[in-house]
Design a protein around this motif. Sequence first.
Motif, PDB file in Angstrom:
ATOM      1  N   TYR A 105      -0.113   4.244   1.547  1.00  0.00           N
ATOM      2  CA  TYR A 105      -0.493   5.180   2.603  1.00  0.00           C
ATOM      3  C   TYR A 105       0.628   5.354   3.633  1.00  0.00           C
ATOM      4  O   TYR A 105       1.587   4.574   3.677  1.00  0.00           O
ATOM      5  N   THR A 124      -2.992   6.881   8.513  1.00  0.00           N
ATOM      6  CA  THR A 124      -4.035   5.870   8.310  1.00  0.00           C
ATOM      7  C   THR A 124      -4.564   5.370   9.648  1.00  0.00           C
ATOM      8  O   THR A 124      -5.777   5.202   9.839  1.00  0.00           O
ATOM      9  N   TYR A 175       0.836  -1.199   0.000  1.00  0.00           N
ATOM     10  CA  TYR A 175       0.000   0.000   0.000  1.00  0.00           C
ATOM     11  C   TYR A 175       0.878   1.259   0.000  1.00  0.00           C
ATOM     12  O   TYR A 175       2.047   1.214   0.391  1.00  0.00           O
ATOM     13  N   THR A 202     -11.845  -8.555   3.596  1.00  0.00           N
ATOM     14  CA  THR A 202     -13.104  -8.567   2.861  1.00  0.00           C
ATOM     15  C   THR A 202     -14.198  -8.186   3.857  1.00  0.00           C
ATOM     16  O   THR A 202     -13.944  -8.040   5.056  1.00  0.00           O
ATOM     17  N   LEU A 203     -15.406  -8.058   3.369  1.00  0.00           N
ATOM     18  CA  LEU A 203     -16.516  -7.749   4.265  1.00  0.00           C
ATOM     19  C   LEU A 203     -16.814  -8.908   5.213  1.00  0.00           C
ATOM     20  O   LEU A 203     -17.451  -8.722   6.250  1.00  0.00           O
ATOM     21  N   SER A 222     -16.481  -2.104   6.512  1.00  0.00           N
ATOM     22  CA  SER A 222     -16.422  -1.575   5.139  1.00  0.00           C
ATOM     23  C   SER A 222     -15.194  -0.683   4.958  1.00  0.00           C
ATOM     24  O   SER A 222     -14.518  -0.738   3.920  1.00  0.00           O
ATOM     25  N   TYR A 223     -14.908   0.114   5.989  1.00  0.00           N
ATOM     26  CA  TYR A 223     -13.723   0.980   5.942  1.00  0.00           C
ATOM     27  C   TYR A 223     -12.455   0.130   5.881  1.00  0.00           C
ATOM     28  O   TYR A 223     -11.546   0.410   5.078  1.00  0.00           O
ATOM     29  N   PRO A 250      -7.494  -3.680   0.952  1.00  0.00           N
ATOM     30  CA  PRO A 250      -8.174  -4.636   0.065  1.00  0.00           C
ATOM     31  C   PRO A 250      -7.409  -5.945  -0.141  1.00  0.00           C
ATOM     32  O   PRO A 250      -8.023  -6.966  -0.458  1.00  0.00           O
ATOM     33  N   SER A 275     -12.048  -2.921   4.726  1.00  0.00           N
ATOM     34  CA  SER A 275     -11.904  -3.604   3.437  1.00  0.00           C
ATOM     35  C   SER A 275     -11.514  -2.647   2.325  1.00  0.00           C
ATOM     36  O   SER A 275     -10.873  -3.051   1.353  1.00  0.00           O
ATOM     37  N   SER A 276     -11.897  -1.369   2.455  1.00  0.00           N
ATOM     38  CA  SER A 276     -11.529  -0.396   1.422  1.00  0.00           C
ATOM     39  C   SER A 276     -10.085   0.077   1.559  1.00  0.00           C
ATOM     40  O   SER A 276      -9.411   0.359   0.568  1.00  0.00           O
ATOM     41  N   VAL A 277      -9.592   0.155   2.794  1.00  0.00           N
ATOM     42  CA  VAL A 277      -8.221   0.623   3.031  1.00  0.00           C
ATOM     43  C   VAL A 277      -7.204  -0.499   2.846  1.00  0.00           C
ATOM     44  O   VAL A 277      -6.086  -0.267   2.384  1.00  0.00           O
TER      45      VAL A 277
END
Length: 222
Positions: free
Chosen positions: A166, A171, A164, A214-215, A203-204, A210, A206-208
Amino acid sequence: MRANAAEQIVTDGDRKGRKASKETRRQQLIEATIDSLAKRGYSETTMADVADGAGLSRGIVNFHFESKENLLVATLQYMADEYANHWGAALEKAGPRASDQLWALVAADFDRRICTKRKLAAWCAFWGEAKSRPTYQALCGARDVKYQEIFVSLCAALKDEGGYVYEPESTALGLCAMMEGLWLRLMMGDGLARETAHEAAISYLSSVFPAHMTLQGPKQGT
Protein backbone atom coordinates in the motif's frame (compact mmCIF):
# COMPACT_ATOMS: atom_id res chain seq x y z
CA MET A 1 6.70 41.56 61.65
CA ARG A 2 4.63 38.51 62.59
CA ALA A 3 1.45 40.50 61.98
CA ASN A 4 2.71 41.60 58.58
CA ALA A 5 3.63 38.01 57.71
CA ALA A 6 0.19 36.82 58.75
CA GLU A 7 -1.45 39.51 56.66
CA GLN A 8 0.68 38.48 53.68
CA ILE A 9 -0.34 34.83 54.08
CA VAL A 10 -4.01 35.81 54.19
CA THR A 11 -3.60 38.01 51.12
CA ASP A 12 -1.83 35.27 49.18
CA GLY A 13 -4.50 32.79 50.21
CA ASP A 14 -7.27 35.11 49.05
CA ARG A 15 -5.56 35.54 45.69
CA LYS A 16 -5.17 31.80 45.25
CA GLY A 17 -8.80 31.30 46.22
CA ARG A 18 -9.99 33.88 43.71
CA LYS A 19 -7.81 32.32 41.01
CA ALA A 20 -9.12 28.84 41.75
CA SER A 21 -12.67 30.16 41.74
CA LYS A 22 -12.14 31.85 38.37
CA GLU A 23 -10.71 28.68 36.82
CA THR A 24 -13.53 26.62 38.32
CA ARG A 25 -16.18 28.98 36.94
CA ARG A 26 -14.61 28.97 33.49
CA GLN A 27 -14.54 25.17 33.47
CA GLN A 28 -18.17 25.01 34.59
CA LEU A 29 -19.16 27.27 31.73
CA ILE A 30 -17.15 25.31 29.18
CA GLU A 31 -18.74 22.04 30.31
CA ALA A 32 -22.17 23.66 30.11
CA THR A 33 -21.34 24.87 26.59
CA ILE A 34 -20.47 21.31 25.54
CA ASP A 35 -23.81 20.17 26.97
CA SER A 36 -25.70 22.87 25.11
CA LEU A 37 -23.94 22.18 21.80
CA ALA A 38 -24.82 18.50 22.17
CA LYS A 39 -28.44 19.27 23.03
CA ARG A 40 -29.25 22.31 20.88
CA GLY A 41 -26.56 22.55 18.23
CA TYR A 42 -24.34 25.48 17.37
CA SER A 43 -26.76 28.17 16.23
CA GLU A 44 -29.30 27.55 18.98
CA THR A 45 -26.80 27.69 21.82
CA THR A 46 -26.95 31.01 23.68
CA MET A 47 -25.02 32.46 26.58
CA ALA A 48 -28.23 32.32 28.60
CA ASP A 49 -28.51 28.58 27.94
CA VAL A 50 -24.92 28.10 29.09
CA ALA A 51 -25.45 30.14 32.25
CA ASP A 52 -28.60 28.21 33.12
CA GLY A 53 -26.89 24.90 32.40
CA ALA A 54 -23.98 25.79 34.66
CA GLY A 55 -26.29 27.05 37.39
CA LEU A 56 -24.61 30.47 37.27
CA SER A 57 -25.82 33.98 36.59
CA ARG A 58 -25.72 35.34 33.07
CA GLY A 59 -23.48 38.13 34.28
CA ILE A 60 -20.84 35.53 35.20
CA VAL A 61 -20.76 34.32 31.57
CA ASN A 62 -20.28 37.87 30.33
CA PHE A 63 -17.59 38.50 32.93
CA HIS A 64 -15.50 35.50 31.91
CA PHE A 65 -16.03 35.44 28.14
CA GLU A 66 -17.73 38.73 27.08
CA SER A 67 -19.29 37.17 23.98
CA LYS A 68 -20.70 33.92 22.64
CA GLU A 69 -17.86 33.70 20.13
CA ASN A 70 -15.22 33.95 22.87
CA LEU A 71 -17.03 31.26 24.85
CA LEU A 72 -17.20 28.92 21.86
CA VAL A 73 -13.54 29.50 20.95
CA ALA A 74 -12.53 28.70 24.54
CA THR A 75 -14.66 25.56 24.46
CA LEU A 76 -13.12 24.39 21.20
CA GLN A 77 -9.64 25.15 22.56
CA TYR A 78 -10.39 23.08 25.66
CA MET A 79 -11.70 20.13 23.63
CA ALA A 80 -8.76 20.28 21.20
CA ASP A 81 -6.26 20.37 24.09
CA GLU A 82 -8.00 17.50 25.86
CA TYR A 83 -8.02 15.36 22.72
CA ALA A 84 -4.39 16.11 21.80
CA ASN A 85 -3.19 15.43 25.34
CA HIS A 86 -5.15 12.19 25.40
CA TRP A 87 -3.76 10.67 22.23
CA GLY A 88 -0.31 12.09 22.97
CA ALA A 89 -0.25 10.27 26.31
CA ALA A 90 -1.45 7.05 24.66
CA LEU A 91 1.30 7.30 22.04
CA GLU A 92 4.00 7.88 24.64
CA LYS A 93 2.79 5.00 26.81
CA ALA A 94 2.71 2.57 23.87
CA GLY A 95 6.47 2.29 23.56
CA PRO A 96 8.75 2.33 20.50
CA ARG A 97 7.08 -0.28 18.24
CA ALA A 98 5.00 1.14 15.38
CA SER A 99 2.36 -1.57 15.71
CA ASP A 100 1.86 -0.84 19.43
CA GLN A 101 1.68 2.88 18.76
CA LEU A 102 -0.93 2.54 16.01
CA TRP A 103 -3.00 0.18 18.14
CA ALA A 104 -2.84 2.65 21.04
CA LEU A 105 -3.89 5.61 18.88
CA VAL A 106 -6.94 3.76 17.58
CA ALA A 107 -7.88 2.60 21.08
CA ALA A 108 -7.52 6.17 22.38
CA ASP A 109 -10.21 7.39 19.99
CA PHE A 110 -12.74 5.05 21.58
CA ASP A 111 -11.75 5.60 25.20
CA ARG A 112 -14.78 6.47 27.35
CA ARG A 113 -13.04 9.64 28.58
CA ILE A 114 -13.08 11.06 25.05
CA CYS A 115 -15.66 9.10 23.10
CA THR A 116 -18.97 10.20 24.65
CA LYS A 117 -22.13 11.20 22.81
CA ARG A 118 -22.10 14.72 24.25
CA LYS A 119 -18.49 15.37 23.22
CA LEU A 120 -18.95 13.81 19.79
CA ALA A 121 -22.04 15.95 19.23
CA ALA A 122 -20.12 19.06 20.28
CA TRP A 123 -17.31 18.17 17.87
CA CYS A 124 -19.82 17.76 15.06
CA ALA A 125 -21.31 21.16 15.88
CA PHE A 126 -17.89 22.76 15.50
CA TRP A 127 -17.09 20.78 12.34
CA GLY A 128 -20.25 22.15 10.76
CA GLU A 129 -19.01 25.70 11.33
CA ALA A 130 -15.32 25.24 10.61
CA LYS A 131 -15.49 25.94 6.88
CA SER A 132 -16.80 29.47 7.41
CA ARG A 133 -14.81 30.27 10.56
CA PRO A 134 -11.03 30.56 10.04
CA THR A 135 -10.47 30.81 13.80
CA TYR A 136 -11.79 27.29 14.26
CA GLN A 137 -9.64 25.99 11.43
CA ALA A 138 -6.57 27.67 12.91
CA LEU A 139 -7.22 26.15 16.35
CA CYS A 140 -7.32 22.59 15.08
CA GLY A 141 -5.62 22.69 11.69
CA ALA A 142 -1.99 22.37 12.80
CA ARG A 143 -2.87 19.58 15.25
CA ASP A 144 -4.84 17.71 12.60
CA VAL A 145 -1.83 17.89 10.28
CA LYS A 146 0.47 16.57 13.01
CA TYR A 147 -1.97 13.78 13.85
CA GLN A 148 -2.21 12.76 10.19
CA GLU A 149 1.57 12.87 9.81
CA ILE A 150 1.96 10.47 12.72
CA PHE A 151 -0.42 8.00 11.07
CA VAL A 152 1.47 8.30 7.78
CA SER A 153 4.77 7.71 9.56
CA LEU A 154 3.42 4.63 11.35
CA CYS A 155 1.93 3.21 8.15
CA ALA A 156 5.26 3.75 6.41
CA ALA A 157 7.15 1.97 9.20
CA LEU A 158 4.76 -0.98 9.12
CA LYS A 159 5.06 -1.17 5.33
CA ASP A 160 8.84 -1.44 5.61
CA GLU A 161 8.58 -4.12 8.29
CA GLY A 162 5.79 -6.18 6.72
CA GLY A 163 6.45 -5.81 3.02
CA TYR A 164 2.98 -4.42 2.34
CA VAL A 165 2.22 -2.89 -1.07
CA TYR A 166 0.00 0.00 0.00
CA GLU A 167 0.85 3.70 -0.14
CA PRO A 168 1.32 5.03 3.41
CA GLU A 169 -0.39 8.37 2.72
CA SER A 170 -3.57 6.90 1.27
CA THR A 171 -3.70 4.12 3.86
CA ALA A 172 -3.35 6.62 6.72
CA LEU A 173 -6.04 8.81 5.16
CA GLY A 174 -8.39 5.83 4.88
CA LEU A 175 -7.73 4.81 8.47
CA CYS A 176 -8.42 8.28 9.83
CA ALA A 177 -11.53 8.64 7.69
CA MET A 178 -12.81 5.29 8.95
CA MET A 179 -12.37 6.40 12.55
CA GLU A 180 -14.08 9.73 11.91
CA GLY A 181 -16.95 7.88 10.25
CA LEU A 182 -17.38 5.67 13.30
CA TRP A 183 -17.42 8.76 15.50
CA LEU A 184 -20.17 10.19 13.28
CA ARG A 185 -22.20 6.97 13.52
CA LEU A 186 -21.87 7.04 17.30
CA MET A 187 -23.01 10.64 17.41
CA MET A 188 -26.06 9.88 15.26
CA GLY A 189 -27.27 7.43 17.91
CA ASP A 190 -28.36 4.69 15.53
CA GLY A 191 -27.71 1.95 18.08
CA LEU A 192 -24.00 1.55 17.46
CA ALA A 193 -22.17 1.06 20.75
CA ARG A 194 -18.73 2.49 21.48
CA GLU A 195 -17.33 -1.01 22.06
CA THR A 196 -18.71 -2.22 18.72
CA ALA A 197 -17.20 0.75 16.91
CA HIS A 198 -13.83 0.00 18.50
CA GLU A 199 -14.12 -3.64 17.41
CA ALA A 200 -14.80 -2.50 13.84
CA ALA A 201 -11.68 -0.34 13.91
CA ILE A 202 -9.64 -3.27 15.22
CA SER A 203 -11.00 -5.48 12.44
CA TYR A 204 -9.85 -2.87 9.93
CA LEU A 205 -6.37 -2.77 11.47
CA SER A 206 -5.99 -6.55 11.37
CA SER A 207 -7.07 -6.68 7.72
CA VAL A 208 -4.70 -3.92 6.58
CA PHE A 209 -1.73 -5.00 8.71
CA PRO A 210 -2.06 -8.80 8.95
CA ALA A 211 1.62 -9.31 9.66
CA HIS A 212 1.40 -7.05 12.69
CA MET A 213 -2.15 -7.11 14.06
CA THR A 214 -4.69 -9.64 15.27
CA LEU A 215 -8.15 -9.05 16.68
CA GLN A 216 -6.61 -9.47 20.13
CA GLY A 217 -3.80 -6.96 19.67
CA PRO A 218 -0.41 -6.35 18.05
CA LYS A 219 1.61 -9.48 17.36
CA GLN A 220 4.67 -9.90 19.51
CA GLY A 221 8.06 -9.94 17.87
CA THR A 222 6.96 -7.90 14.82
